[in-house]
Scaffold this active site. Structure first.
Site, PDB file in Angstrom:
ATOM      1  CG  ASP A  22      -2.095   0.662   0.877  1.00 31.36           C
ATOM      2  OD1 ASP A  22      -3.823   0.449   1.376  1.00 31.36           O
ATOM      3  OD2 ASP A  22      -2.253   2.378   1.247  1.00 31.36           O
TER       4      ASP A  22
ATOM      5  CB  ALA B  44      -1.456   3.985  -6.532  1.00 37.27           C
ATOM      6  CB  ALA B  45      -5.319   8.146  -7.734  1.00 38.92           C
TER       7      ALA B  45
ATOM      8  CE1 TYR C 221      -9.986  10.722 -10.030  1.00 43.69           C
ATOM      9  CE2 TYR C 221     -11.528  12.368 -11.015  1.00 43.69           C
ATOM     10  CZ  TYR C 221     -10.714  10.834 -10.704  1.00 43.69           C
ATOM     11  OH  TYR C 221      -9.837  11.107 -11.841  1.00 43.69           O
TER      12      TYR C 221
ATOM     13  CE  LYS D 112      -6.517  11.430  -9.574  1.00 43.95           C
ATOM     14  NZ  LYS D 112      -5.224  10.485  -9.904  1.00 43.95           N
TER      15      LYS D 112
ATOM     16  CG  PHE E 158     -10.818  15.419 -21.776  1.00 44.61           C
ATOM     17  CD1 PHE E 158      -9.284  15.477 -21.302  1.00 44.61           C
ATOM     18  CD2 PHE E 158     -11.518  16.087 -22.229  1.00 44.61           C
ATOM     19  CE1 PHE E 158      -9.011  17.421 -21.361  1.00 44.61           C
ATOM     20  CE2 PHE E 158     -11.206  17.756 -21.087  1.00 44.61           C
ATOM     21  CZ  PHE E 158      -9.965  17.817 -20.447  1.00 44.61           C
ATOM     22  CG  ASN E 159     -14.538  10.453 -20.195  1.00 45.71           C
ATOM     23  OD1 ASN E 159     -14.340  11.041 -19.927  1.00 45.71           O
ATOM     24  ND2 ASN E 159     -15.564  10.126 -19.911  1.00 45.71           N
TER      25      ASN E 159
ATOM     26  CG  LEU F   8     -21.622   5.178 -21.260  1.00 49.49           C
ATOM     27  CD1 LEU F   8     -22.674   4.256 -21.271  1.00 49.49           C
ATOM     28  CD2 LEU F   8     -20.981   6.355 -22.291  1.00 49.49           C
TER      29      LEU F   8
ATOM     30  NE  ARG G 117     -21.808   9.206 -12.504  1.00 52.80           N
ATOM     31  CZ  ARG G 117     -20.703   8.789 -13.677  1.00 52.80           C
ATOM     32  NH1 ARG G 117     -21.093   7.471 -13.944  1.00 52.80           N
ATOM     33  NH2 ARG G 117     -20.538   9.039 -14.166  1.00 52.80           N
TER      34      ARG G 117
HETATM   35  N1  UDP Z   1     -23.143   7.078 -17.798  1.00 58.43           N
HETATM   36  C1  UDP Z   1     -24.346   6.568 -17.790  1.00 58.43           C
HETATM   37  N2  UDP Z   1     -24.623   5.499 -17.543  1.00 58.43           N
HETATM   38  C2  UDP Z   1     -24.451   4.354 -17.245  1.00 58.43           C
HETATM   39  C3  UDP Z   1     -22.300   4.714 -17.372  1.00 58.43           C
HETATM   40  C4  UDP Z   1     -22.104   6.123 -17.303  1.00 58.43           C
HETATM   41  O1  UDP Z   1     -24.682   7.393 -18.590  1.00 58.43           O
HETATM   42  O2  UDP Z   1     -23.649   3.180 -16.861  1.00 58.43           O
HETATM   43  C5  UDP Z   1     -22.818   8.283 -18.449  1.00 58.43           C
HETATM   44  C6  UDP Z   1     -22.192   9.485 -17.536  1.00 58.43           C
HETATM   45  O3  UDP Z   1     -22.949   9.852 -16.428  1.00 58.43           O
HETATM   46  C7  UDP Z   1     -21.441  10.892 -17.744  1.00 58.43           C
HETATM   47  C8  UDP Z   1     -20.728   9.316 -19.356  1.00 58.43           C
HETATM   48  O4  UDP Z   1     -21.618   8.528 -19.289  1.00 58.43           O
HETATM   49  O5  UDP Z   1     -21.665  11.795 -18.720  1.00 58.43           O
HETATM   50  C9  UDP Z   1     -19.119   8.648 -19.158  1.00 58.43           C
HETATM   51  O6  UDP Z   1     -19.940   8.558 -17.897  1.00 58.43           O
HETATM   52  P1  UDP Z   1     -17.957   7.507 -17.040  1.00 58.43           P
HETATM   53  O7  UDP Z   1     -18.632   7.196 -15.657  1.00 58.43           O
HETATM   54  O8  UDP Z   1     -18.036   6.041 -18.050  1.00 58.43           O
HETATM   55  O9  UDP Z   1     -17.168   8.679 -16.751  1.00 58.43           O
HETATM   56  P2  UDP Z   1     -16.588   9.941 -16.240  1.00 58.43           P
HETATM   57  O10 UDP Z   1     -16.835  10.985 -17.642  1.00 58.43           O
HETATM   58  O11 UDP Z   1     -17.847  10.150 -15.118  1.00 58.43           O
HETATM   59  O12 UDP Z   1     -15.052  10.518 -15.856  1.00 58.43           O
END
Ligand code: UDP
Length: 327
Positions: free
Chosen positions: A51, A73-74, A140, A144, A168-169, A189, A280
């Site tokens: 850890d 690690a985060a 979160y 960062k 980004f994603n 997603l 969400r």
């Molecule tokens: N999202 C969704 N359904 C899911 C998971 C995610 O509609 O089951 C949407 C979420 O609200 C966001 C986008 O998909 O707008 C990307 O979410 P993810 O959790 O993949 O990445 P984040 O943008 O939170 O880092």
């Protein structure tokens, strides 16, 4: 270089480890396996299961002599960070400060940091450049951003060379199918959509349909994990003592939740039932990178700019590993 990779058994970390090894670097992975997978670390790479809070082990490991640390690690679940902020401050801030302290003692002066577009909060303009205000809207993102500040201060105070990559994603999997994404629970997603395609879940919930975006669902900039890994390698090679710098890592191309599900239906040739659900908490409507800085200063170019191509690599991984890594 001799590089210590914390969190090197995790999703982004493991792809970076592979890229570092391919680039001729000598890698040691430091990971407690709370979210990572031993099988994601290539054979022949040194592995320390411990850890970050275990400062004795961290210190004895770093005393072996390293040129650089890449720190993955985060914790990364935005929703959980809202419910349990101290868990996030403890790991993402306190433990990271502990790591920097030991690095200073051991005279390790290169640091590549996993930051996030979540540090921008809800930007007013798109695409997002690095000079836009950073105002996170969840714990979160706060953790960062605090660390970016600490890195900048350490650069001035004791000559640390640090680079924050604002992801980004992160999406997709290794093109050869060898490693990929495996979180438990899965919240992101793309893996969720592909689990629906595999009939491991009945449907995907679309979180919010009334955002101020073209189709009402959130827009994200999906960046292939191997392109992210390339960005880390370039960042490492361009670190200068006493300098802190930060780069967006995204393609600059936006994909809405609905567009992503539609693309996944085409790639998988499966139905993928979807249902509208409430927003969400903590989700900004749009996150879209301006990657001009990393392109012009580090020469980075994404190989993947088409969401379908990214999805194909993820689909290959999920289809071949429906239950993720063997445990
Ligand atoms: N999202 C969704 N359904 C899911 C998971 C995610 O509609 O089951 C949407 C979420 O609200 C966001 C986008 O998909 O707008 C990307 O979410 P993810 O959790 O993949 O990445 P984040 O943008 O939170 O880092």
């Amino acid at each position: 270089m001799k590089v210590l990779v914390t969190g090197g058994a995790g999703y982004v970390g493991s792809h970076c480890v592979r890229r570092l090894v391919q680039g001729g670097h000598e890698v040691t992975v430091y990971d407690n396996l709370c979210a990572g997978h031993r099988a994601a670390v290539p054979d022949g790479v040194a592995f320390v299961q411990a850890d970050l809070a275990d400062t004795a082990t961290l210190s004895s490991t770093l005393k072996q002599g390293f040129d650089a640390v890449m720190h993955f690690a985060a914790f990364l679940d935005v929703g959980e960070s809202v419910r349990a902020p101290l868990k996030y401050y403890q790991n993402n801030v306190s433990n990271t400060i502990g790591l920097l302290d030991i690095m200073r003692d051991c005279d390790v002066k290169r640091f590549v940091f996993s930051s996030t577009c979540a540090t921008y909060g809800e930007p007013k303009e798109f695409p997002i450049t690095e000079s836009m205000p950073q105002a996170p809207i969840n714990p979160y993102g706060h953790t960062k951003l605090v660390m970016e500040w600490a890195l900048s201060d350490c650069a001035k105070a004791w000559g640390l060379g640090a680079c924050a990559l604002r992801y980004f994603n992160a999406a997709g999997a290794a093109a050869d199918g060898s490693i990929g994404e495996d979180h438990d629970p899965e919240i992101h997603l793309i893996p969720v959509v592909l689990q629906v395609a595999l009939e491991q879940r009945p449907q995907v919930s679309i979180f919010g349909k009334d955002y101020p975006t073209p189709d009402g669902t959130c827009v994200r900039d999906y960046i292939h994990v191997e392109d992210l890994a390339e960005a880390h390698l370039l960042a490492l090679q361009n670190i200068h003592p006493g300098v802190f710098d930060a780069y967006n890592v995204g393609t600059g191309i936006g994909t809405s939740v609905r567009q992503l599900i539609e693309a996944a239906r085409e790639v998988t040739e499966r139905e993928i039932p979807a249902a509208d659900a409430p927003r969400r908490p903590g989700d900004p409507p749009t996150l879209l990178a301006d990657p001009t800085k990393i392109k012009s200063q580090l020469g980075w170019r994404p190989k993947y700019t088409d969401i379908s191509e990214i999805l194909k690599t993820a689909w290959q991984w999920h289809r071949q590993h429906p239950n993720g890594y063997p445990e």
